[in-house]
Design an enzyme around this catalytic site. Sequence first.
Site, mmCIF file in Angstrom:
data_model
loop_
_atom_site.group_PDB
_atom_site.id
_atom_site.type_symbol
_atom_site.label_atom_id
_atom_site.label_comp_id
_atom_site.label_asym_id
_atom_site.label_seq_id
_atom_site.Cartn_x
_atom_site.Cartn_y
_atom_site.Cartn_z
ATOM 1 N N VAL A 104 -67.654 19.665 25.005
ATOM 2 C CA VAL A 104 -69.038 19.370 24.616
ATOM 3 C C VAL A 104 -69.788 18.755 25.797
ATOM 4 C CG1 VAL A 104 -68.415 19.040 22.191
ATOM 5 C CG2 VAL A 104 -68.354 17.065 23.730
ATOM 6 N N ASP A 105 -69.122 18.699 26.976
ATOM 7 C CA ASP A 105 -69.663 17.915 28.088
ATOM 8 C C ASP A 105 -70.725 18.603 28.936
ATOM 9 O OD1 ASP A 105 -68.116 19.663 29.721
ATOM 10 O OD2 ASP A 105 -66.432 18.262 29.791
ATOM 11 N N HIS A 120 -67.663 23.846 19.875
ATOM 12 C CA HIS A 120 -67.754 22.528 19.238
ATOM 13 C C HIS A 120 -69.048 21.797 19.553
ATOM 14 C CE1 HIS A 120 -63.059 22.574 18.925
ATOM 15 N NE2 HIS A 120 -63.652 23.276 17.975
ATOM 16 N N GLY A 188 -56.284 23.946 29.945
ATOM 17 C CA GLY A 188 -56.551 22.537 29.633
ATOM 18 C C GLY A 188 -56.802 22.248 28.177
ATOM 19 N N ASN A 214 -51.714 24.389 32.173
ATOM 20 C CA ASN A 214 -51.639 23.073 31.523
ATOM 21 C C ASN A 214 -50.403 22.343 32.066
ATOM 22 O OD1 ASN A 214 -51.383 20.913 29.571
ATOM 23 N ND2 ASN A 214 -52.615 22.136 28.157
ATOM 24 N N PRO A 215 -50.546 21.080 32.420
ATOM 25 C CA PRO A 215 -49.343 20.353 32.876
ATOM 26 C C PRO A 215 -48.363 20.070 31.741
ATOM 27 C CG PRO A 215 -51.292 18.914 32.918
ATOM 28 C CD PRO A 215 -51.770 20.283 32.558
ATOM 29 N N ALA A 232 -55.802 22.254 36.271
ATOM 30 C CA ALA A 232 -56.737 23.374 36.353
ATOM 31 C C ALA A 232 -57.458 23.418 37.698
ATOM 32 C CB ALA A 232 -57.757 23.260 35.215
HETATM 33 P P1 NAD Z 1 -57.002 17.637 24.090
HETATM 34 O O1 NAD Z 1 -57.452 16.286 24.513
HETATM 35 O O2 NAD Z 1 -56.368 17.799 22.766
HETATM 36 O O3 NAD Z 1 -55.936 18.167 25.136
HETATM 37 C C1 NAD Z 1 -56.155 18.161 26.505
HETATM 38 C C2 NAD Z 1 -55.138 19.073 27.147
HETATM 39 O O4 NAD Z 1 -55.449 19.173 28.521
HETATM 40 C C3 NAD Z 1 -53.699 18.568 27.050
HETATM 41 O O5 NAD Z 1 -52.875 19.631 26.615
HETATM 42 C C4 NAD Z 1 -53.347 18.167 28.476
HETATM 43 O O6 NAD Z 1 -51.988 18.381 28.783
HETATM 44 C C5 NAD Z 1 -54.246 19.084 29.271
HETATM 45 N N1 NAD Z 1 -54.629 18.597 30.594
HETATM 46 C C6 NAD Z 1 -54.810 17.322 31.012
HETATM 47 N N2 NAD Z 1 -55.218 17.296 32.289
HETATM 48 C C7 NAD Z 1 -55.290 18.589 32.696
HETATM 49 C C8 NAD Z 1 -55.669 19.219 33.905
HETATM 50 N N3 NAD Z 1 -56.058 18.503 34.968
HETATM 51 N N4 NAD Z 1 -55.636 20.567 33.966
HETATM 52 C C9 NAD Z 1 -55.242 21.306 32.903
HETATM 53 N N5 NAD Z 1 -54.891 20.760 31.729
HETATM 54 C C10 NAD Z 1 -54.917 19.421 31.621
HETATM 55 O O7 NAD Z 1 -58.227 18.604 24.332
HETATM 56 P P2 NAD Z 1 -58.662 19.908 23.542
HETATM 57 O O8 NAD Z 1 -57.518 20.817 23.361
HETATM 58 O O9 NAD Z 1 -59.914 20.402 24.157
HETATM 59 O O10 NAD Z 1 -58.964 19.192 22.126
HETATM 60 C C11 NAD Z 1 -59.772 19.533 21.307
HETATM 61 C C12 NAD Z 1 -61.047 18.663 21.104
HETATM 62 O O11 NAD Z 1 -61.362 17.697 22.069
HETATM 63 C C13 NAD Z 1 -62.149 19.627 21.177
HETATM 64 O O12 NAD Z 1 -62.674 19.700 19.905
HETATM 65 C C14 NAD Z 1 -63.196 19.066 22.130
HETATM 66 O O13 NAD Z 1 -64.467 19.192 21.537
HETATM 67 C C15 NAD Z 1 -62.804 17.667 22.285
HETATM 68 N N6 NAD Z 1 -63.025 17.008 23.580
HETATM 69 C C16 NAD Z 1 -63.935 17.449 24.491
HETATM 70 C C17 NAD Z 1 -64.069 16.798 25.700
HETATM 71 C C18 NAD Z 1 -65.068 17.291 26.717
HETATM 72 O O14 NAD Z 1 -66.057 17.908 26.360
HETATM 73 N N7 NAD Z 1 -64.807 17.064 27.996
HETATM 74 C C19 NAD Z 1 -63.277 15.697 25.987
HETATM 75 C C20 NAD Z 1 -62.365 15.257 25.029
HETATM 76 C C21 NAD Z 1 -62.235 15.952 23.833
#
Ligand code: NAD
Length: 241
Positions: A104-105, A120, A188, A214-215, A232
């Site tokens: 959502v960022d 989302h 990710g 994904n790590p 990533a």
């Molecule tokens: P999540 O937090 O559930 O999982 C994050 C995943 O990213 C993990 O599997 C982790 O191992 C992996 N990860 C961490 N660092 C990484 C990197 N540098 N490179 C690659 N992978 C990496 O996130 P999700 O699966 O997107 O969860 C779903 C919900 O979280 C969504 O509904 C989303 O809207 C919301 N969300 C969004 C944001 C954002 O917009 N940035 C942030 C947090 C959560």
Amino acid sequence: MPVADYGEVAALLRAAKKVVAFTGAGISAESGVPTFRGSGGLWRNYNAQDLATPEAFARDPRLVWEWYDWRRQKIAAAAPNAGHRALVTLEERAAQFTLVTQNVDGLHDRAGNRRVLKLHGDIWTIRCTGCGRTRQDLRAPLPELPPVCECGAVVRPGVVWFGECLPPGVWSVAEQAAAQAEVFLTVGTSAVVHPAAGLIEIAHRGGAKIVEINPDLTPYSGIVDHRFHGNAGVVLPQLVV
Ligand code: NAD
């Protein structure tokens, strides 16, 4: 588990006409935006799962808004990273490229992707719970929490919370792209939030080569064709060459 081969996947991406990238919070982690799961996933000892719900907002809109306001400030201070930028190159290069994000960022837009399917919603959009008026608000921090609409009702973040439906138009386009993809990158995401994560299964059934970056392992790691165990921002630029 299949061994990742950069050259092989780079060649697949060059040859494919229909490419889908499906991203989650992990792609923005290297920009300093906290994920929901994994380390750094907590805020004031609250779990995201307990705050990103309609029930939490009904109970305590100020608390939920404090969390969103904190996230908005983190995101405002962040910049797209090499992972986001590699997906811009992919969009410019692939005949048919679809970027589907759970994020959502807004960092994909800021990186320069022209078309982003946001499953989302968008943290920079706010919506009145009374009159339904939706607008963009880029201020971070917000001057008043919770924000109140001109009509007098409380305003909510324009995101999809756990238990809510996805925007139907966006979902059907994403589903169709996944079903037709030749290469499907899942980047990710913990792949545990449904229905979004179901796109991986849809692409797999449609015959796409699935590439996971994904790590950590995910529930889909066992069915992917190529798995890159890494960040990533490091892996993606090596695949888009
Ligand atoms: P999540 O937090 O559930 O999982 C994050 C995943 O990213 C993990 O599997 C982790 O191992 C992996 N990860 C961490 N660092 C990484 C990197 N540098 N490179 C690659 N992978 C990496 O996130 P999700 O699966 O997107 O969860 C779903 C919900 O979280 C969504 O509904 C989303 O809207 C919301 N969300 C969004 C944001 C954002 O917009 N940035 C942030 C947090 C959560």
